[in-house]
Scaffold this active site. Structure first.
Site, PDB file in Angstrom:
ATOM      1  N   GLU A 194      52.793  48.216  37.540  1.00 18.20           N
ATOM      2  CA  GLU A 194      52.670  46.753  37.621  1.00 18.20           C
ATOM      3  C   GLU A 194      51.288  46.305  37.162  1.00 18.20           C
ATOM      4  O   GLU A 194      51.136  45.294  36.471  1.00 18.20           O
ATOM      5  CB  GLU A 194      52.902  46.280  39.062  1.00 18.20           C
ATOM      6  CG  GLU A 194      54.321  46.495  39.561  1.00 18.20           C
ATOM      7  CD  GLU A 194      54.389  46.298  41.072  1.00 18.20           C
ATOM      8  OE1 GLU A 194      54.342  45.141  41.512  1.00 18.20           O
ATOM      9  OE2 GLU A 194      54.477  47.300  41.805  1.00 18.20           O
TER      10      GLU A 194
ATOM     11  N   GLN B 233      24.278  35.371  25.781  1.00 18.91           N
ATOM     12  CA  GLN B 233      24.121  36.259  26.926  1.00 18.91           C
ATOM     13  C   GLN B 233      25.444  36.392  27.695  1.00 18.91           C
ATOM     14  O   GLN B 233      25.674  37.388  28.374  1.00 18.91           O
ATOM     15  CB  GLN B 233      23.027  35.701  27.844  1.00 18.91           C
ATOM     16  CG  GLN B 233      22.757  36.528  29.060  1.00 18.91           C
ATOM     17  CD  GLN B 233      21.425  36.156  29.689  1.00 18.91           C
ATOM     18  OE1 GLN B 233      20.381  36.544  29.195  1.00 18.91           O
ATOM     19  NE2 GLN B 233      21.465  35.395  30.763  1.00 18.91           N
TER      20      GLN B 233
ATOM     21  N   SER C  57      20.231  37.923  33.700  1.00 18.26           N
ATOM     22  CA  SER C  57      21.426  38.699  33.358  1.00 18.26           C
ATOM     23  C   SER C  57      21.315  40.128  33.865  1.00 18.26           C
ATOM     24  O   SER C  57      22.223  40.929  33.667  1.00 18.26           O
ATOM     25  CB  SER C  57      21.619  38.705  31.835  1.00 18.26           C
ATOM     26  OG  SER C  57      20.435  39.150  31.203  1.00 18.26           O
TER      27      SER C  57
ATOM     28  N   ASN D 134      56.422  51.390  45.835  1.00 22.79           N
ATOM     29  CA  ASN D 134      56.239  50.385  44.790  1.00 22.79           C
ATOM     30  C   ASN D 134      55.444  50.951  43.607  1.00 22.79           C
ATOM     31  O   ASN D 134      54.475  51.677  43.819  1.00 22.79           O
ATOM     32  CB  ASN D 134      55.495  49.177  45.368  1.00 22.79           C
ATOM     33  CG  ASN D 134      56.311  48.497  46.456  1.00 22.79           C
ATOM     34  OD1 ASN D 134      57.529  48.390  46.336  1.00 22.79           O
ATOM     35  ND2 ASN D 134      55.652  48.077  47.516  1.00 22.79           N
TER      36      ASN D 134
ATOM     37  N   ASN E  30      15.899  39.469  20.683  1.00 21.14           N
ATOM     38  CA  ASN E  30      17.119  39.157  19.938  1.00 21.14           C
ATOM     39  C   ASN E  30      17.628  40.343  19.127  1.00 21.14           C
ATOM     40  O   ASN E  30      18.825  40.636  19.114  1.00 21.14           O
ATOM     41  CB  ASN E  30      16.890  37.942  19.038  1.00 21.14           C
ATOM     42  CG  ASN E  30      16.588  36.699  19.853  1.00 21.14           C
ATOM     43  OD1 ASN E  30      16.719  36.711  21.071  1.00 21.14           O
ATOM     44  ND2 ASN E  30      16.184  35.631  19.189  1.00 21.14           N
TER      45      ASN E  30
ATOM     46  N   LYS F  91      28.292  39.568  27.678  1.00 22.54           N
ATOM     47  CA  LYS F  91      28.272  40.918  28.259  1.00 22.54           C
ATOM     48  C   LYS F  91      29.310  41.159  29.351  1.00 22.54           C
ATOM     49  O   LYS F  91      29.997  42.180  29.329  1.00 22.54           O
ATOM     50  CB  LYS F  91      26.874  41.225  28.794  1.00 22.54           C
ATOM     51  CG  LYS F  91      25.923  41.418  27.640  1.00 22.54           C
ATOM     52  CD  LYS F  91      24.501  41.541  28.069  1.00 22.54           C
ATOM     53  CE  LYS F  91      23.636  41.230  26.861  1.00 22.54           C
ATOM     54  NZ  LYS F  91      23.793  39.821  26.392  1.00 22.54           N
TER      55      LYS F  91
ATOM     56  N   SER G 245      55.024  49.951  51.417  1.00 22.46           N
ATOM     57  CA  SER G 245      54.925  48.579  51.911  1.00 22.46           C
ATOM     58  C   SER G 245      54.486  48.642  53.362  1.00 22.46           C
ATOM     59  O   SER G 245      54.867  49.562  54.097  1.00 22.46           O
ATOM     60  CB  SER G 245      56.299  47.914  51.799  1.00 22.46           C
ATOM     61  OG  SER G 245      56.404  46.872  52.748  1.00 22.46           O
TER      62      SER G 245
ATOM     63  N   LYS H 265      59.952  51.618  51.108  1.00 26.27           N
ATOM     64  CA  LYS H 265      59.461  51.235  49.783  1.00 26.27           C
ATOM     65  C   LYS H 265      58.507  52.235  49.153  1.00 26.27           C
ATOM     66  O   LYS H 265      57.664  52.817  49.815  1.00 26.27           O
ATOM     67  CB  LYS H 265      58.737  49.887  49.893  1.00 26.27           C
ATOM     68  CG  LYS H 265      59.672  48.749  50.204  1.00 26.27           C
ATOM     69  CD  LYS H 265      60.339  48.225  48.966  1.00 26.27           C
ATOM     70  CE  LYS H 265      59.434  47.175  48.374  1.00 26.27           C
ATOM     71  NZ  LYS H 265      60.058  46.395  47.339  1.00 26.27           N
TER      72      LYS H 265
ATOM     73  N   HIS I  48      67.238  42.738  23.636  1.00 28.41           N
ATOM     74  CA  HIS I  48      67.477  41.667  24.620  1.00 28.41           C
ATOM     75  C   HIS I  48      67.686  42.234  26.023  1.00 28.41           C
ATOM     76  O   HIS I  48      68.373  41.619  26.847  1.00 28.41           O
ATOM     77  CB  HIS I  48      68.691  40.799  24.244  1.00 28.41           C
ATOM     78  CG  HIS I  48      68.664  40.304  22.836  1.00 28.41           C
ATOM     79  ND1 HIS I  48      68.172  39.067  22.477  1.00 28.41           N
ATOM     80  CD2 HIS I  48      69.037  40.906  21.672  1.00 28.41           C
ATOM     81  CE1 HIS I  48      68.262  38.918  21.164  1.00 28.41           C
ATOM     82  NE2 HIS I  48      68.779  40.020  20.644  1.00 28.41           N
TER      83      HIS I  48
HETATM   84  N1  ARG Z   1      19.302  38.684  27.906  1.00 29.33           N
HETATM   85  C1  ARG Z   1      19.367  38.127  26.591  1.00 29.33           C
HETATM   86  C2  ARG Z   1      20.783  38.188  26.045  1.00 29.33           C
HETATM   87  O1  ARG Z   1      21.469  39.079  26.352  1.00 29.33           O
HETATM   88  C3  ARG Z   1      18.468  38.884  25.642  1.00 29.33           C
HETATM   89  C4  ARG Z   1      18.074  38.091  24.474  1.00 29.33           C
HETATM   90  C5  ARG Z   1      17.193  36.991  24.928  1.00 29.33           C
HETATM   91  N2  ARG Z   1      16.554  36.346  23.858  1.00 29.33           N
HETATM   92  C6  ARG Z   1      15.920  35.199  24.040  1.00 29.33           C
HETATM   93  N3  ARG Z   1      15.358  34.666  23.027  1.00 29.33           N
HETATM   94  N4  ARG Z   1      15.883  34.599  25.210  1.00 29.33           N
HETATM   95  O2  ARG Z   1      21.220  37.337  25.340  1.00 29.33           O
END
Ligand code: ARG
Length: 490
Positions: free
Chosen positions: A298, A330, A31, A293, A118, A333, A285, A291, A164
């Protein structure tokens, strides 16, 4: 970013693993490509955690000093864009910890004592959201103050009000702008509520069941500026409600901006001609030379779709999860970052665009001439002369139908003829079919009486300033941030 297959030594959980993981496992699992946005909060959280460990006698003071100094150099490199993010190191937490180990050696291995990723990611997200929501509240306050200022300047500018999308009754430009400002302040209220609720520390919840080591949760909470600690370790690492609340506020906020965007698109068209949008917010445009726009207006509509989608993405990710942490989380995010980034950009562009928009008095007045906007006011006059409203409604409707057939208006026909047709006094009709008088007669709370609109605009400016002050208060750096900045010793 490096994308080499993770060798066992790079993985902070690699102790029991002999083989490298499959390259696709690593690709899906990693991630760091996006959660590096949490780097600042991760480092701040680590400083608070290490300081608490030292104060509890769990971490030697020298190791604490090395960790803080090392984290400062890591943050300096990240800020300068010269930090080598590694996919093999999976996520922001392990990238930073491994970099710390590269720099300071053995003491880095003590940082993760009594902590799990965690509770670490849980605290990072709360800190990130706290900063980001405070910014959002600031952007909303700015938009509300632009709306208040523009409303004050246009409190007396009559325009058609619509239901309306058909001309209905007169309002003023100021009244319309303040209607949008009310929605903004409700959005700000949701953001500030969410801030209060999210401001507790999950650190100490560990992976799911706390820790056997003698940590002090209140100490980390106070170093991080939290008002308290979470009360259940399973909930603390499984809870993403604050993300959902923030994204729900963002989705509704984006919908409010979308409605402003739609009105600007309509009103800036030649068909209405009510407002001119500054060139800075329009594009030409490639084909049609004439134009201009209203792209930004929008996109206020268009972007709302993705913010709604972000909210739904998170709700769906969470809906089947058993407690406590699951890797599905995960996936929270990217939609979180996207929703708040998009909302923030849209809030800023709306404020700047509205501050520079030019309302067109002539076109607004011309539009008031057509559409029989004062038909209700005439019916009200008949009511004043003791006629039941339903009868008055029928009488005025019949007159309107007649005038439509003759392609004329109350104004063109004149007060005397209208009065004659309705069988009432000319003076009564003259008062009812003049837009400015009609607006002044709407003299009650919440109505478009121009004097009241002026006062509401002034009140809105004050309400927006209060939101701005509250937003600002949330941005004050906590003790751990000040340690990172070198303003406080470790
Ligand atoms: N990158 C993980 C997330 O955002 C961090 C937590 C990972 N915990 C684990 N037990 N693998 O969820």
């Amino acid at each position: 970013m490096t994308d080499a297959v993770g060798k066992a030594p790079d993985r902070l959980w690699g102790g029991g693993y002999a083989e490298a993981t499959h390259p696709l496992v690593q690709k899906l699992n990693a991630s760091v490509g996006y959660d590096q946005a949490l780097a600042y909060d991760d480092i701040v959280g680590s400083i608070a955690h290490a300081t608490m460990l030292r104060d509890q006698g769990i971490l030697p003071a020298a190791d604490h000093a090395a960790i803080v100094a090392g984290l400062r150099t890591v943050w300096a490199d990240i800020q300068a864009g010269r930090f080598g993010w590694s996919v093999a190191r999976e996520d922001v937490h392990m990238n930073i910890e491994a970099a710390l180990r590269d720099r300071i050696g053995e003491p880095a291995g003590r940082l993760h004592t009594a902590r799990s990723r965690n509770d670490q990611v849980a605290v990072d997200e709360r800190l990130w959201l706290r900063r980001t929501l405070a910014q959002m509240a600031g952007y909303i306050a700015r938009l509300a103050s632009v709306l208040a200022e523009t409303a004050r300047a246009h409190a007396h500018w009559p325009m058609p009000g619509y239901t309306h999308l058909q001309r209905a009754q007169p309002v003023t430009v100021g009244h319309l702008l303040l209607a949008h400002a009310e929605a903004q302040l409700r959005d700000a209220g949701r953001v500030l509520d969410c801030l209060e609720r999210l401001n507790v520390s999950p650190l100490g919840s560990g992976a799911l069941a706390g820790t056997t080591l003698p940590i002090d949760r209140d100490k980390t909470a106070s170093l991080l500026g939290f008002s308290g600690t979470t009360r259940n370790s399973l909930d603390a690492v499984a809870d993403r409600d604050h993300l959902v609340e923030a994204m729900a506020a963002a989705a509704l906020g984006a919908v409010h901006l979308s409605r402003i965007g739609e009105e600007l698109c309509l009103f800036a068209s030649a068909e209405f001609g009510f407002v001119r949008l500054p060139d800075a917010f329009t594009t030409g445009s490639s084909l049609m030379p004439q134009k201009k726009n209203p792209d930004m207006a929008e996109l206020l509509r268009g972007k709302s779709g993705r913010v709604i989608g972000d909210l739904v993405t998170l709700l769906v990710a969470l809906k089947g999860l058993p407690l406590a942490y699951n890797k599905d989380m995960q996936e929270d995010k990217e939609p979180l970052f996207d929703a708040l980034q998009t909302w923030g950009d849209c809030l800023q562009v709306t404020a700047d665009m509205l501050a520079a928009a030019q309302w067109q008095k002539k076109a607004l007045l011309a539009a008031l001439d057509k559409g029989f906007l004062l038909a209700t006011d005439l019916a009200d006059e008949l009511v004043r002369a003791a006629m039941p409203f339903r009868t008055a409604h029928e009488k005025v409707a019949a007159l309107v139908a007649e005038l439509v057939a003759q392609n004329t208006t109350f104004g063109k026909l004149g007060a005397a003829r209208v009065a004659e047709k309705l069988g009432v006094d000319k003076a009564v009709v003259a008062g009812a079919i003049d837009v400015r008088k009609a607006l002044r007669r709407r003299d009650m709370a919440g109505a478009p009486h121009p004097g009241r609109v002026s006062r509401e605009a002034a009140a809105m400016a004050k309400r927006a300033a209060k939101v701005s002050a509250r937003a600002h208060a949330w941005l004050a750096p906590c003790a751990a941030e000040r340690v990172l900045a070198g303003e406080l010793g470790g």
